[in-house]
Scaffold this motif. Structure first.
Motif, PDB file in Angstrom:
ATOM      1  N   ALA A  75      27.271 -10.434  32.965  1.00  0.00           N
ATOM      2  CA  ALA A  75      26.184  -9.571  33.419  1.00  0.00           C
ATOM      3  C   ALA A  75      25.939  -9.729  34.915  1.00  0.00           C
ATOM      4  CB  ALA A  75      24.905  -9.893  32.641  1.00  0.00           C
ATOM      5  N   ILE A  76      25.996 -10.961  35.400  1.00  0.00           N
ATOM      6  CA  ILE A  76      25.787 -11.207  36.831  1.00  0.00           C
ATOM      7  C   ILE A  76      26.874 -10.541  37.662  1.00  0.00           C
ATOM      8  CG2 ILE A  76      25.820 -12.994  38.617  1.00  0.00           C
ATOM      9  CD1 ILE A  76      24.324 -14.821  36.684  1.00  0.00           C
ATOM     10  N   VAL A  77      28.139 -10.673  37.227  1.00  0.00           N
ATOM     11  CA  VAL A  77      29.250 -10.036  37.941  1.00  0.00           C
ATOM     12  C   VAL A  77      29.076  -8.521  37.942  1.00  0.00           C
ATOM     13  CG1 VAL A  77      31.734  -9.553  37.861  1.00  0.00           C
ATOM     14  CG2 VAL A  77      30.916 -11.892  37.566  1.00  0.00           C
ATOM     15  N   ALA A  78      28.694  -7.952  36.801  1.00  0.00           N
ATOM     16  CA  ALA A  78      28.499  -6.502  36.708  1.00  0.00           C
ATOM     17  C   ALA A  78      27.407  -6.030  37.660  1.00  0.00           C
ATOM     18  CB  ALA A  78      28.146  -6.119  35.271  1.00  0.00           C
ATOM     19  N   MET A  79      26.329  -6.801  37.771  1.00  0.00           N
ATOM     20  CA  MET A  79      25.243  -6.417  38.666  1.00  0.00           C
ATOM     21  C   MET A  79      25.630  -6.610  40.127  1.00  0.00           C
ATOM     22  SD  MET A  79      22.009  -7.764  36.383  1.00  0.00           S
ATOM     23  CE  MET A  79      20.744  -7.064  37.417  1.00  0.00           C
ATOM     24  N   LEU A 103      28.227 -21.473  37.913  1.00  0.00           N
ATOM     25  CA  LEU A 103      27.803 -22.537  36.988  1.00  0.00           C
ATOM     26  C   LEU A 103      27.888 -22.051  35.548  1.00  0.00           C
ATOM     27  CD1 LEU A 103      26.636 -25.291  36.323  1.00  0.00           C
ATOM     28  CD2 LEU A 103      24.346 -24.342  36.719  1.00  0.00           C
ATOM     29  N   PHE A 104      27.393 -20.843  35.277  1.00  0.00           N
ATOM     30  CA  PHE A 104      27.465 -20.305  33.920  1.00  0.00           C
ATOM     31  C   PHE A 104      28.923 -20.120  33.498  1.00  0.00           C
ATOM     32  CE2 PHE A 104      22.998 -19.086  34.659  1.00  0.00           C
ATOM     33  CZ  PHE A 104      22.456 -19.515  33.460  1.00  0.00           C
ATOM     34  N   ASP A 105      29.772 -19.720  34.449  1.00  0.00           N
ATOM     35  CA  ASP A 105      31.189 -19.572  34.149  1.00  0.00           C
ATOM     36  C   ASP A 105      31.807 -20.922  33.789  1.00  0.00           C
ATOM     37  OD1 ASP A 105      33.618 -17.649  34.339  1.00  0.00           O
ATOM     38  OD2 ASP A 105      34.251 -19.405  35.483  1.00  0.00           O
ATOM     39  N   ALA A 106      31.420 -21.975  34.507  1.00  0.00           N
ATOM     40  CA  ALA A 106      31.934 -23.324  34.229  1.00  0.00           C
ATOM     41  C   ALA A 106      31.494 -23.808  32.849  1.00  0.00           C
ATOM     42  CB  ALA A 106      31.438 -24.299  35.307  1.00  0.00           C
ATOM     43  N   ALA A 119      14.280  -8.494  40.510  1.00  0.00           N
ATOM     44  CA  ALA A 119      15.351  -8.355  41.499  1.00  0.00           C
ATOM     45  C   ALA A 119      15.260  -9.400  42.606  1.00  0.00           C
ATOM     46  CB  ALA A 119      15.323  -6.953  42.096  1.00  0.00           C
ATOM     47  N   ASN A 120      14.046  -9.706  43.061  1.00  0.00           N
ATOM     48  CA  ASN A 120      13.918 -10.663  44.161  1.00  0.00           C
ATOM     49  C   ASN A 120      14.306 -12.074  43.749  1.00  0.00           C
ATOM     50  OD1 ASN A 120      11.634 -10.717  42.472  1.00  0.00           O
ATOM     51  ND2 ASN A 120      10.375 -11.675  44.063  1.00  0.00           N
ATOM     52  N   LEU A 121      14.151 -12.376  42.449  1.00  0.00           N
ATOM     53  CA  LEU A 121      14.560 -13.695  41.951  1.00  0.00           C
ATOM     54  C   LEU A 121      16.034 -13.701  41.568  1.00  0.00           C
ATOM     55  CD1 LEU A 121      11.490 -14.652  39.719  1.00  0.00           C
ATOM     56  CD2 LEU A 121      12.018 -15.438  42.034  1.00  0.00           C
ATOM     57  N   LEU A 122      16.554 -12.551  41.138  1.00  0.00           N
ATOM     58  CA  LEU A 122      17.948 -12.475  40.705  1.00  0.00           C
ATOM     59  C   LEU A 122      18.899 -12.786  41.849  1.00  0.00           C
ATOM     60  CD1 LEU A 122      19.681 -11.877  38.231  1.00  0.00           C
ATOM     61  CD2 LEU A 122      19.824  -9.501  38.985  1.00  0.00           C
ATOM     62  N   LYS A 123      18.475 -12.476  43.084  1.00  0.00           N
ATOM     63  CA  LYS A 123      19.322 -12.779  44.248  1.00  0.00           C
ATOM     64  C   LYS A 123      19.624 -14.264  44.324  1.00  0.00           C
ATOM     65  CE  LYS A 123      17.663  -8.882  47.036  1.00  0.00           C
ATOM     66  NZ  LYS A 123      16.913  -8.472  48.243  1.00  0.00           N
ATOM     67  N   HIS A 124      18.631 -15.067  43.965  1.00  0.00           N
ATOM     68  CA  HIS A 124      18.837 -16.511  43.972  1.00  0.00           C
ATOM     69  C   HIS A 124      19.663 -16.956  42.769  1.00  0.00           C
ATOM     70  CE1 HIS A 124      15.993 -16.861  47.265  1.00  0.00           C
ATOM     71  NE2 HIS A 124      15.125 -16.141  46.578  1.00  0.00           N
ATOM     72  N   TRP A 125      19.635 -16.141  41.705  1.00  0.00           N
ATOM     73  CA  TRP A 125      20.382 -16.492  40.499  1.00  0.00           C
ATOM     74  C   TRP A 125      21.857 -16.187  40.619  1.00  0.00           C
ATOM     75  CZ3 TRP A 125      19.485 -17.835  35.125  1.00  0.00           C
ATOM     76  CH2 TRP A 125      18.261 -18.468  34.941  1.00  0.00           C
ATOM     77  N   GLN A 126      22.211 -15.275  41.540  1.00  0.00           N
ATOM     78  CA  GLN A 126      23.610 -14.882  41.637  1.00  0.00           C
ATOM     79  C   GLN A 126      24.521 -16.072  41.947  1.00  0.00           C
ATOM     80  OE1 GLN A 126      23.648 -11.694  44.471  1.00  0.00           O
ATOM     81  NE2 GLN A 126      22.951 -10.168  43.000  1.00  0.00           N
ATOM     82  N   LYS A 127      24.001 -17.015  42.719  1.00  0.00           N
ATOM     83  CA  LYS A 127      24.820 -18.181  43.059  1.00  0.00           C
ATOM     84  C   LYS A 127      25.065 -19.061  41.837  1.00  0.00           C
ATOM     85  CE  LYS A 127      20.803 -20.924  44.530  1.00  0.00           C
ATOM     86  NZ  LYS A 127      20.155 -21.615  45.660  1.00  0.00           N
ATOM     87  N   VAL A 143      22.191 -10.836  28.045  1.00  0.00           N
ATOM     88  CA  VAL A 143      22.438  -9.751  28.997  1.00  0.00           C
ATOM     89  C   VAL A 143      21.134  -9.010  29.314  1.00  0.00           C
ATOM     90  CG1 VAL A 143      23.626  -7.553  29.359  1.00  0.00           C
ATOM     91  CG2 VAL A 143      24.841  -9.461  28.286  1.00  0.00           C
ATOM     92  N   THR A 144      20.322  -8.764  28.280  1.00  0.00           N
ATOM     93  CA  THR A 144      19.044  -8.085  28.486  1.00  0.00           C
ATOM     94  C   THR A 144      18.144  -8.892  29.411  1.00  0.00           C
ATOM     95  OG1 THR A 144      19.163  -7.094  26.273  1.00  0.00           O
ATOM     96  CG2 THR A 144      17.006  -7.141  27.343  1.00  0.00           C
ATOM     97  N   ALA A 145      18.095 -10.204  29.203  1.00  0.00           N
ATOM     98  CA  ALA A 145      17.261 -11.068  30.038  1.00  0.00           C
ATOM     99  C   ALA A 145      17.708 -11.015  31.497  1.00  0.00           C
ATOM    100  CB  ALA A 145      17.312 -12.502  29.524  1.00  0.00           C
ATOM    101  N   VAL A 146      19.028 -11.052  31.710  1.00  0.00           N
ATOM    102  CA  VAL A 146      19.551 -10.993  33.080  1.00  0.00           C
ATOM    103  C   VAL A 146      19.234  -9.647  33.716  1.00  0.00           C
ATOM    104  CG1 VAL A 146      21.653 -10.984  34.487  1.00  0.00           C
ATOM    105  CG2 VAL A 146      21.384 -12.672  32.671  1.00  0.00           C
TER     106      VAL A 146
END
Length: 201
Positions: free
Chosen positions: A19-23, A92-95, A80-88, A72-75
């Motif tokens: 979901a993060i990659v898609a966004m 970690l989620f991939d690992a 949006a302003n917090l998701l920018k910090h979550w993208q990094k 996916v729904t939660a993501v």
């Protein structure tokens, strides 16, 4: 029980990663859901085909589909302003997904009494298959094909499970933490496998 817990962790982590990659690629809501679901279940589907498990077994995982959809729904609904910090946190989620699914795939193959080679292949395909499909659909070069160390950690998990070095629950959870930490260290400190470039020839 260990297999189920690892399946839940892997499904959640890879659904969030997809979901993060898609966004990041600015996909619409349908694209976000598709990439999240494909990332969460793609590796397991490929593994099942190669080790002789009916593809229809995928549809028996109702709980895991619910977990993936909720993740996916939660993501998608995250501010949006917090998701920018979550993208990094995508790496970690991939690992986490790589580690959980690599061990889960290895356990699956080992329980079917497949040889060590098949256990390792199952670990690699389950751990990295979803990520490969995700990256291809997102128009990115798959992480597993770069010099960056990725699939090696899935191979390590397959070896440890296949050789029965880790068998009981606490050993498998310790292996999960170890593989996750090694993957995080490898992208944090840019550990790479040897490469040979042919440009200029």
């Amino acid at each position: 029980m260990t297999w189920e817990v690892l399946s839940m962790i892997g499904t959640l982590a890879f659904a969030v990663s997809g979901a993060i990659v898609a966004m990041e690629e600015e996909y619409d809501i349908l694209g976000v859901y598709i990439l999240g679901i494909v990332t969460a279940f793609g590796g397991g589907a490929i593994r099942n085909l190669l080790i002789g498990v009916p593809v229809s077994a995928l549809w028996d995982q109702g709980l895991y589909f619910q977990i993936a959809l909720l993740a996916v729904t939660a993501v998608f609904l995250f501010p949006a302003n917090l998701l920018k910090h979550w993208q990094k946190w995508g790496n970690l989620f991939d690992a986490i997904g790589l580690s959980a699914f690599a061990i889960q795939g290895a356990i699956y193959a080992a329980n079917m009494n497949h040889p060590l080679s098949a256990v390792i292949v199952a670990a690699v395909l389950t751990g990295s298959g979803g990520g490969i499909i995700r990256d291809l659909l997102a128009g990115r070069k798959p992480i597993v094909l770069r010099s960056e160390i990725y699939a090696v950690w899935a191979i390590l998990a397959g070896l440890v499970v296949g050789l029965k070095i880790a068998a009981n629950s606490w050993e498998l959870y310790s292996l999960f933490i170890l593989v996750t930490v090694l993957r995080v260290l490898s992208y944090t400190f840019d550990w790479n496998l040897p490469t040979r470039r042919l440009r200029g020839y």
